[in-house]
Design an enzyme around this catalytic site. Structure first.
Site, short mmCIF file in Angstrom:
data_model
loop_
_atom_site.label_atom_id
_atom_site.label_comp_id
_atom_site.label_asym_id
_atom_site.label_seq_id
_atom_site.Cartn_x
_atom_site.Cartn_y
_atom_site.Cartn_z
N ASP A 54 4.42 -1.68 6.42
CA ASP A 54 5.76 -1.32 6.88
C ASP A 54 5.98 -1.78 8.31
OD1 ASP A 54 6.25 -0.19 4.51
OD2 ASP A 54 6.09 1.89 5.18
N ASP A 58 8.85 -4.29 9.40
CA ASP A 58 9.88 -3.87 10.36
C ASP A 58 9.90 -4.80 11.57
OD1 ASP A 58 10.59 -1.83 8.81
OD2 ASP A 58 9.72 -0.24 10.04
N LEU A 104 15.83 4.14 5.39
CA LEU A 104 15.80 4.85 6.67
C LEU A 104 15.32 3.91 7.76
CD1 LEU A 104 14.05 8.18 5.60
CD2 LEU A 104 16.39 7.97 6.44
N GLU A 134 11.39 17.24 7.64
CA GLU A 134 10.73 17.46 6.35
C GLU A 134 9.79 16.28 6.09
OE1 GLU A 134 14.55 17.45 4.72
OE2 GLU A 134 14.35 15.50 3.78
N LYS A 136 8.07 12.93 4.64
CA LYS A 136 8.55 11.68 4.04
C LYS A 136 7.59 11.35 2.90
CE LYS A 136 10.01 6.99 5.12
NZ LYS A 136 9.45 6.40 3.94
N ASP A 138 5.65 9.69 -0.04
CA ASP A 138 5.32 8.29 -0.27
C ASP A 138 5.25 8.04 -1.78
OD1 ASP A 138 4.67 5.74 0.27
OD2 ASP A 138 2.62 6.12 0.91
N ARG A 157 15.81 2.85 -7.11
CA ARG A 157 16.64 2.43 -6.00
C ARG A 157 17.22 1.03 -6.24
NH1 ARG A 157 15.63 -0.28 -1.16
NH2 ARG A 157 17.00 0.37 0.52
N GLU A 195 12.33 11.70 -4.57
CA GLU A 195 11.17 10.82 -4.65
C GLU A 195 10.28 11.27 -5.80
OE1 GLU A 195 11.60 8.77 -2.17
OE2 GLU A 195 9.75 7.62 -2.02
N TYR A 247 15.74 15.56 -1.88
CA TYR A 247 16.04 15.83 -0.48
C TYR A 247 17.45 15.43 -0.05
CZ TYR A 247 14.15 11.11 -0.85
OH TYR A 247 13.89 9.84 -1.28
N LYS A 319 16.48 14.69 10.34
CA LYS A 319 17.90 14.54 9.98
C LYS A 319 18.75 15.47 10.84
CE LYS A 319 16.67 13.48 5.22
NZ LYS A 319 16.47 13.95 3.86
N LYS A 343 7.18 7.40 11.27
CA LYS A 343 6.10 6.90 10.39
C LYS A 343 4.74 7.21 10.98
CE LYS A 343 6.59 3.90 7.53
NZ LYS A 343 6.65 3.85 6.08
N CYS A 437 -34.50 -9.35 -1.84
CA CYS A 437 -34.09 -8.38 -0.81
C CYS A 437 -33.92 -9.11 0.53
CB CYS A 437 -35.13 -7.28 -0.68
SG CYS A 437 -34.79 -6.17 0.70
N CYS A 440 -36.95 -7.46 2.93
CA CYS A 440 -38.39 -7.63 2.68
C CYS A 440 -38.69 -8.74 1.67
CB CYS A 440 -39.00 -6.31 2.21
SG CYS A 440 -38.51 -5.86 0.53
N CYS A 455 -33.79 -3.14 -4.59
CA CYS A 455 -35.08 -3.59 -4.09
C CYS A 455 -36.04 -2.46 -4.44
CB CYS A 455 -34.99 -3.78 -2.57
SG CYS A 455 -36.59 -3.91 -1.80
N CYS A 460 -40.07 -1.05 1.88
CA CYS A 460 -39.10 -1.96 2.49
C CYS A 460 -38.56 -1.30 3.77
CB CYS A 460 -37.96 -2.21 1.50
SG CYS A 460 -36.57 -3.09 2.21
#
Ligand code: IVH
Length: 699
Positions: A54, A58, A104, A134, A136, A138, A157, A195, A247, A319, A343, A437, A440, A455, A460
């Site tokens: 993001d 942005d 947003l 509140e 956000k 994801d 959306r 969401e 929301y 908000k 964020k 290995c 060793c 191994c 070792c």
């Protein structure tokens, strides 16, 4: 869409622009930024994949906007800045949103928030504003339309103007009501935004299931949620156990003949209404602030709590509370001016896979570790990432030189989500696995039932050091000051060669080393001396016996008076204990049969380490004695680890899975397959969190 080579070039160019190492003219820069943003939009909205974080997105978007503002002659109507977003999947039918679905604006720190607050004050021309905060969420955004009390349609959306019709799948989400008595409030039609999320536990279970079925793993709960909304089989959607949180009310049409309706004046009231109508909303979590500095403090403090939530959030949303003020502020084509996202630090970032080294673990397992170009993720610089095993490398088709997406989330160790084949230039190299290995030179073996190469030389040097590090670690003998660096240093200098040597350190030699002053030596001496009296389970766990984790070590130590008892135990003795399987029994018998281990234990005993179960009497007083417990789902009043500790303090035992030996299964929210299994077995008592608390109150 663009061909692979063009996509690769664009992604490399994006990195150059981000690092400011490009040599483009403004005109070329504008063209490039537009192409990069179009590609990222298309990937994000159509293929549900993120090419850029993001922050990167942005940065590039704002950079483009800035040049276009400063050089209007470069502006073009097809620039991504001139519309909300691009691209719609061609598969599904589309639905036009009643009101455009906006995004947003993002802020990333206190100064961004202060600047936004100043802008709000100056637009409204006032001195103080009440803000709501509140989470956000994801997930994948969703828009619902209810008409005459019934859920009429649900849409993604999409491009903000129209989205995909996901009405059938949305109805599989239990928290989405199909009927709300809105007409009682005089509402004929309403559009509600929210969401869709998949909680972390369901996401983990889904990936475990997919792994078993040989399907590719999903990168994160957001992709899982947005992918789930698009699957064609609604029954499968139902099995994915999605949740939704709402929301925003974007549109309300009141009935003509409504005599009265309750007007909503603020965001807080809107959330409360949603909640009363049976739609999950952040009404209860919501916080109100008028003081911007207090608001900032709250935002910063909240970030550290994000991992305690059952679902992923990537920030907070602030908000303006009052609707009349929201209306006065209005919106741009992209976002409302009355809201902003704060964020949290990104948990994903792209980087370059520079090399792969092979580490030898305590039990000889060979782990490929990627060396990557250092990146800052969630406040920590990451330059090394475990690749777990060969299968993982092959499945993700990783190559040296690849651009990779790295994630670091909360308590999860950083890992590579995927490579971006779009960014390949053709010079990438295949990762070669060693046959011997790297420490060793012993030839490596891969037991059939295991995913890792090993191994098998127990002398070792890498294994010896790892065993000592584990022995001293916090969950084992907890020897403060004997961390990875000191163990390695002491081993390299020949001061310690095995666990017993920790108790025979030549302190004069240590005193001659740089960085070891009298005080630190005294602290180290005390820590080592005190470890001799540690509880028996810590010693058992610290020995690093294969398949014996902390819980098993606790259960085993409880069953004996003295460690020496185990010298003569056979597999059946172990199997008679609760929660012990054949793998563990075999491993323990093998460990105690080896002469070098017997010798080591004799030496530790003569050095004064505690071999006795000192807890035995104390525990037998606990009222949960003889009862076994298992927790599943998300508890709301305490962490799972705290609940487990409580059980153990009261003498009960924690099992690792559902079996006939289990007495109580305690179910938090969204309990899954364990609950099903327990129900099938029949004789297991199933408790909810409150019933569990009542039970221990009586204990
Ligand atoms: S408000 C006009 N509130 O974040 C209303 N959005 O990055 C705009 N999101 O598209 C949205 N939690 O999908 C809002 N509490 C919340 C949110 C939230 C998650 C999503 C939403 C939006 C995206 C913007």
């Amino acid at each position: 869409m663009l061909d692979a080579q063009k996509q690769a070039q664009l992604l490399h160019l994006a990195q150059d622009i981000l690092k400011d190492t490009h040599s483009l003219t403004n005109e070329q820069l504008v063209q490039s930024l537009r192409a990069i943003i179009r590609l990222a939009d298309w990937k994000y909205y159509v293929a549900s994949e993120s090419l850029l974080t993001d922050y990167e997105y942005d940065f590039l978007y704002k950079h483009l906007l800035k040049i276009e503002t400063e050089h209007p002659e470069l502006l073009s109507p097809d620039s991504p800045t001139q519309r909300v977003a691009q691209g719609l999947s061609e598969r599904a039918a589309t639905i036009k949103h009643l009101v455009p679905m906006l995004s947003l604006e993002n802020t990333y720190n206190a100064d961004d928030l202060r600047a936004w607050h100043q802008r709000c004050l100056s637009i409204l021309g006032i001195e103080q504003i009440e803000y709501c905060i509140e989470p956000k969420y994801d997930g994948a955004s969703i828009s619902l339309v209810y008409e005459h009390n019934r859920l009429k349609q649900a849409a993604t959306r999409g491009d903000g103007i129209q989205g995909e019709d996901i009405s059938i799948n949305a109805k599989q989400i239990k928290s989405v009501p199909l009927f709300i008595n809105l007409e009682a409030n005089g509402i004929e039609q309403i559009e509600i935004r929210g969401e869709v999320v998949m909680n972390k536990e369901n996401f983990k279970n889904l990936n475990t299931q997919r792994e078993k079925e040989g399907l590719s793993l999903l990168a994160n709960p957001r992709n899982a949620a947005s992918g789930s909304l698009r699957i064609l089989d609604p029954q499968e959607v139902a099995q994915r156990k999605l949740s939704a949180i709402f929301y925003h009310i974007s549109y309300v049409q009141h009935s003509h003949n409504a005599t009265q309706h309750q007007a909503i004046h603020s965001h807080k009231e809107a959330l409360e209404n949603l909640y009363q109508w049976g739609l999950p909303s952040p009404a209860k979590e919501l916080k109100l602030f008028t003081d911007i500095e207090a608001l900032i403090q709250y935002c910063e403090a909240f970030e550290s709590q994000r991992d305690l939530l059952p679902y992923e959030i990537d920030g907070l949303v602030i908000k303006v509370n009052r609707f009349d003020q929201q209306e006065a502020m209005g919106m741009t084509a992209h976002h409302p001016r009355w809201a902003v996202a704060y964020k949290f630090k990104a948990r994903q970032s792209s980087s370059k896979l520079l090399d792969v080294i092979f580490q030898v673990g305590r039990t000889g397992s060979i782990t490929p570790v990627a060396k990557i170009e250092p990146v800052l993720i969630g406040g920590a610089t990451i330059s090394s990432v475990s690749l777990f095993n060969e299968e993982n490398v092959r499945e993700k088709d990783l190559k040296i030189g690849d651009t990779v997406l790295v994630e670091r989330a909360g308590d999860v160790i950083p890992y590579i989500v995927k490579s971006l084949p779009e960014a390949r230039l053709g010079t990438e190299r295949t990762i070669q696995f060693p046959s011997h290995c790297p420490i060793c030179q012993q030839e490596l073996e891969k037991p059939e039932e295991e995913a890792v190469w090993r191994c098998i030389n127990i002398d070792c040097p890498a294994q010896v050091v790892e065993r000592m590090i584990h022995f001293c670690s916090k969950d084992a003998m907890d020897i403060r000051g004997m961390g990875i660096a000191n163990v390695q240093k002491f081993y390299e200098l020949g001061i310690i060669n095995n666990i017993a040597d920790l108790y025979k350190i030549n302190w004069d030699k240590v005193a001659s080393l740089e960085g070891f002053k009298e005080k630190s030596i005294q602290n180290l001496k005390t820590a080592i001396e005190q470890s001799k009296q540690q509880e028996l389970y810590r010693l058992l766990f610290g020995l690093g016996i294969r398949h014996i984790g902390e819980t098993t070590a606790k259960n085993l130590s409880r069953a004996i008076q003295n460690l020496e008892a185990l010298y003569t135990w056979g597999e059946n003795d172990y199997l008679a204990l609760e929660d012990f399987g054949p793998k563990m029994a075999k491993s323990l018998v093998h460990f105690f049969s080896l002469d070098e281990n017997k010798k080591l234990l004799q030496e530790l005993k003569s050095l004064g380490l505690n071999f006795e179960n000192l807890q035995k009497e104390k525990l037998s007083e606990g009222n949960l004695q003889g009862n076994t417990f298992l927790f599943t789902g998300t508890l709301s009043k305490m962490k799972r680890s705290e609940a487990e500790k409580l059980v153990e303090q009261l003498g009960g035992q924690i099992l690792s899975g559902v079996s006939s030996k289990l007495h109580y299964l305690v179910c938090g929210e969204d309990a899954g397959s364990k609950l099903e299994k327990a129900k099938k077995l029949g004789n297991i008592q199933i408790l909810n969190e409150q019933e569990f608390l009542d039970l221990i109150q009586q204990a």
